[in-house]
Write an enzyme that holds these catalytic residues in place. Structure first.
Site, PDB file in Angstrom:
ATOM      1  N   CYS A  79       0.845  -1.186  -0.068  1.00  0.00           N
ATOM      2  CA  CYS A  79      -0.181   0.057   0.062  1.00  0.00           C
ATOM      3  C   CYS A  79       0.868   1.264  -0.131  1.00  0.00           C
ATOM      4  O   CYS A  79       1.603   1.485  -1.057  1.00  0.00           O
ATOM      5  CB  CYS A  79      -0.951  -0.008   1.014  1.00  0.00           C
ATOM      6  SG  CYS A  79      -2.373   1.052   0.931  1.00  0.00           S
ATOM      7  N   ARG A 122     -12.258   5.491  -2.486  1.00  0.00           N
ATOM      8  CA  ARG A 122     -11.350   4.625  -2.002  1.00  0.00           C
ATOM      9  C   ARG A 122     -11.883   3.218  -2.517  1.00  0.00           C
ATOM     10  O   ARG A 122     -13.021   2.858  -2.428  1.00  0.00           O
ATOM     11  CB  ARG A 122     -11.550   4.463  -0.498  1.00  0.00           C
ATOM     12  CG  ARG A 122     -10.988   5.558   0.348  1.00  0.00           C
ATOM     13  CD  ARG A 122     -10.768   5.075   1.876  1.00  0.00           C
ATOM     14  NE  ARG A 122      -9.395   4.515   2.173  1.00  0.00           N
ATOM     15  CZ  ARG A 122      -8.327   4.849   2.268  1.00  0.00           C
ATOM     16  NH1 ARG A 122      -8.204   6.148   1.995  1.00  0.00           N
ATOM     17  NH2 ARG A 122      -7.260   4.196   2.551  1.00  0.00           N
ATOM     18  N   HIS A 180      -3.617  -6.028   1.775  1.00  0.00           N
ATOM     19  CA  HIS A 180      -3.421  -6.070   3.094  1.00  0.00           C
ATOM     20  C   HIS A 180      -4.062  -7.477   3.386  1.00  0.00           C
ATOM     21  O   HIS A 180      -4.507  -8.312   2.574  1.00  0.00           O
ATOM     22  CB  HIS A 180      -4.266  -5.116   4.080  1.00  0.00           C
ATOM     23  CG  HIS A 180      -3.767  -3.729   3.853  1.00  0.00           C
ATOM     24  ND1 HIS A 180      -2.669  -3.401   4.436  1.00  0.00           N
ATOM     25  CD2 HIS A 180      -4.111  -2.827   2.989  1.00  0.00           C
ATOM     26  CE1 HIS A 180      -2.371  -2.144   4.030  1.00  0.00           C
ATOM     27  NE2 HIS A 180      -3.413  -1.950   3.309  1.00  0.00           N
TER      28      HIS A 180
END
Lengths: 466, 287
Positions: B106, B140, B228
């Protein structure tokens, strides 16, 4: 505004529909009817909530924060009741706008007259601006911001921004109550137009000079340089200062000066308040419950409640729904300890559960739990090695939890994977019936399922009746 | 099948993992990647020493075997970017050029491209280790991800969880799109032509940018990804690829890893993948 002659009738209709929705949801649905009316009522009468709120003589209190809002709301309600008030509040952690609206309409009669005299509501962190607008609080209390459900909010900085916007829109007469040990909450003070009351811990018998790895925020919210901590309680909660711009934790208006932890984790608290010293015993374990009590005291003093009633209210407080709630089964017991984020989970684990024979960790990844389960890797399970006989991993993410434990514990024989929650509950009940002490750590929706399973076995009462 | 050699025959192998800016860049359980590398080394009798390197620390490229660089928020990224520009960025480049392994997730992934342009237009310069650049998007990208990945000609699936507003594109930024030719670590051509390729193709989710269906980047033994979850526990083959790369740099090309019992890893990977492929993903976008 033109008042249509049929508006009062429409208000009654809206409130009636709300009640019908709650009844239907309980009778036929799976929930406790804690949110459905919130969808129905505003469609029929957009100002139904205003009508009820306007008739609360002591106004409303609104609380938010990542951890502790349900417990703190209940503490305030309990103290208020002991002081002769009749609070209405949203129960069961139903803290989205629909839950708040539901609490308001279900606590009013069909003409919109409230069945209480003060509102005490908790709001989800992202709902604070909408909730401020809806309930127009006389006290807004902001507890803390931890990483929790980041899939929903993005980043912790975003929550801090949302709060600043909400505080800027607060009535200038309203009091803002802030936890100054959380730099993210403390910085909100600069957006306030009205009075601010701060609270924090002034003890060194708990915490340490070191920040823990779970800390979310170590940069100064004012200038971006690294914050120095002189004392850390948990997460990023502690005493901090910025050596670049001089911003620092102010000395709190209301503080805990002394914590003595006794039997069963209950804490003797000595507080310094605007109304003098306050000593009480809190029948709950954990530093973060000390913070919840401190927040409750700060709010109750703003409300003008008498100090002896506040101390007594904390002394007689009992655990909230699923939050370190203990039920007895045969010779043994089951403790339900809701877990939502690494800071909270680590705090709960740090109580130590003595001679627990079985842990059940129930992890779901629905919207109310947070759809990202990465946070399980920020929880310190390593100390559990050898201290618990068996750990059952259950829920939609049972395999993720079992994998986390495989990397945390030396002995994989401790770990049982049982994705079906009803079967995991069977194991818990059997272990307790045989005299064992079981601790269940569920995420939010897993807790609802476990409550339902325990209720089906007649071990607990339905939660919406409490 | 070859008999695994190296650390079982030779003296106990020693590796050093450098955790880059772990105090500032550690969102979303990133720590799980470190735990996974530690345990998988320990189970094979490899000593993995974890050292944290943060603002102001000096990195020794020849003593660094594996780098981990996690995610952070925009403000943290700016602070870290300034420190990378001083000398750490070059040191990481040098180590990777020499064969060190690297995993960036990220925010760390973004800072290893040429630049990251945030929502307010600020351009945060990156190291230029990956031939890639990042521009903040309007929403997002959040949700579970399944990737059909390929490394060294081997295909594997990757499962994880993405949560990012930055959109990363592999290749040079279109001219005029940025003045960030002045990215830190010098001109990209200076260290030879880039070999940055996507880590894989997205089956479910958005990946790098939600447009070209690519996820992540690979360049030499450096991996950048948006996953993640954390990414390594449920994708143990990727963890082992990193360990093996580091081990080969130390012990030679015939060093290989002892296989482990990955029953739980595979169960977690397969359960999630089946669920996500079956139901798709309830995609949440946050403005």
């Amino acid at each position: 505004m033109r008042v249509s002659p049929w508006m009062p009738f429409r208000l009654t209709l809206a409130l009636l529909a709300g009640r019908a929705a709650a009844f239907a949801s309980r009778r036929f649905g799976r929930g406790g009817g804690t949110v459905l009316p919130g969808h129905v009522v505003p469609r029929i009468h957009p100002h139904a909530v205003d009508r009820v709120i306007d008739q609360l003589p002591h106004g409303t209190v609104l609380l938010s924060g990542t951890n502790g809002k349900t417990t703190t709301t209940r503490m305030i309600s309990h103290i208020a009741t002991g002081s002769g008030l009749h609070p209405i509040h949203n129960r069961s952690g139903a803290n989205l706008m629909t839950g708040i609206v539901t609490a308001i309409v279900l606590n009013a009669d069909l003409r919109g007259r409230p069945r209480g005299d003060i509102g005490v509501f908790e709001a989800d962190e992202a709902q604070v601006p909408a909730a401020v607008e809806a309930v127009r609080p006389r006290v807004l209390a902001l507890l803390n911001i931890f990483r929790d459900q980041l899939d929903r909010y993005g980043e912790v900085d975003l929550v801090a921004r949302i709060w600043r916007d909400a505080v800027a829109r607060l009535d200038p007469e309203a009091t803002l109550v802030l936890n100054v040990d959380d730099p993210l909450a403390a910085q909100v003070a600069s957006a306030a137009r009205g009075p601010v009351v701060t609270f924090g811990l002034q003890v060194q018998s708990v915490g340490s000079p070191e920040l823990s790895h779970e800390a979310d925020k170590r940069l100064c919210p004012m200038c971006g340089h690294r914050l120095q901590y002189t004392w850390s309680y948990f997460g990023h909660i502690g005493h901090y200062l910025c050596q670049a711009c001089g911003w620092h934790r102010p000395r709190p208006d209301v503080s805990i000066e002394r914590i003595d932890t006794g039997r069963d984790g209950r804490m003797e608290l000595t507080m310094r308040t605007g109304a003098g010293e306050l000593s009480t015993v809190l029948p709950l374990p954990g530093v973060y419950n000390a913070y919840n009590a401190l927040a409750a005291v700060s709010v109750c003093q703003v409300l003008g409640l008498p100090t002896p009633a506040i101390a007594e209210g904390l002394r007689t407080f009992t655990a909230v729904f699923g939050r370190q709630e203990r039920v007895h089964v045969g010779e043994g017991s089951i403790v339900l300890a809701l877990v939502k984020n690494p800071v909270g989970f680590n705090q709960v684990l740090s109580w130590g559960f003595g001679s627990s024979s079985l842990f059940v960790i129930a992890v779901n990844d629905l919207l109310a739990d947070g759809t990202d389960v990465s946070w399980l890797w920020d929880v310190d399970f390593e100390p559990l090695a050898g201290s618990v006989e068996r750990i059952v991993c259950t829920g939609l993410r049972a395999q993720d939890m079992a994998l986390r434990l495989k990397y945390a514990l030396a002995s994989p024989s401790q770990i049982v994977t049982e994705p079906r929650v009803d079967r995991a509950v069977d194991m818990a009940v059997q272990a307790a019936a045989a005299g064992g002490h079981v601790v269940v750590f569920p995420t939010y929706t897993a807790m609802l399922t476990i409550r339902r399973e325990l209720q089906r076995r007649r071990i607990v009462a339905p939660f919406w009746e409490d | 099948m070859h008999t695994p050699r190296s650390q079982v025959t030779a003296a106990r192998a020693r590796l050093r993992l450098v955790y880059l800016y772990g105090d500032l860049m550690n969102l979303y359980g990133d720590r799980g990647n470190i735990i996974t590398l530690q345990r998988r080394c320990a189970w094979r009798n490899i000593d993995l020493e974890v050292v944290e390197a943060t603002i102001g620390d000096r990195i020794e490229p020849d003593k660094s075997d594996i780098f981990f660089f996690g995610g952070g928020q925009d403000r943290e990224q700016e602070v870290v970017s300034r420190d990378l520009a001083l000398r750490t960025g070059e040191a990481i480049q040098e180590a990777v050029e020499d064969g060190a392994a690297l995993l960036a997730v990220c925010g760390g992934y973004q800072l290893l491209g040429y630049f990251f342009r945030t929502a307010d237009g600020t351009e945060i310069p990156g190291v230029g280790l990956f031939d890639a650049y990042t521009i903040a998007g309007p929403a997002r990208n959040v949700g579970n991800v399944v990737v059909d990945a390929s490394l060294d000609g081997q295909r594997h699936t990757l499962v994880g969880f993405e949560n990012h507003s930055g959109r990363t594109y592999l290749g040079q930024a279109p001219s005029g799109a940025s003045q960030a030719a002045s990215h830190i670590g010098g001109c990209p051509q200076a260290s030879g032509p880039h070999r940055t390729v996507p880590l894989g193709r997205v089956l479910v989710g958005n990946g790098n940018n939600g447009e070209d269906h690519f996820e992540g980047a690979q360049d030499r033994h450096a991996i950048g990804t948006y996953l993640h979850g954390p990414v390594l526990p449920k994708n143990p083959w990727l963890a082992d690829w990193l360990i093996q790369a580091a081990l080969r740099r130390r012990l030679g090309e015939d060093a290989s890893l002892l296989p482990l019992d990955d029953t739980e890893e595979v169960a977690a990977h397969d359960t999630l993948m089946a669920r996500v492929l079956r139901s798709g993903n309830v995609r949440t976008s946050i403005r």
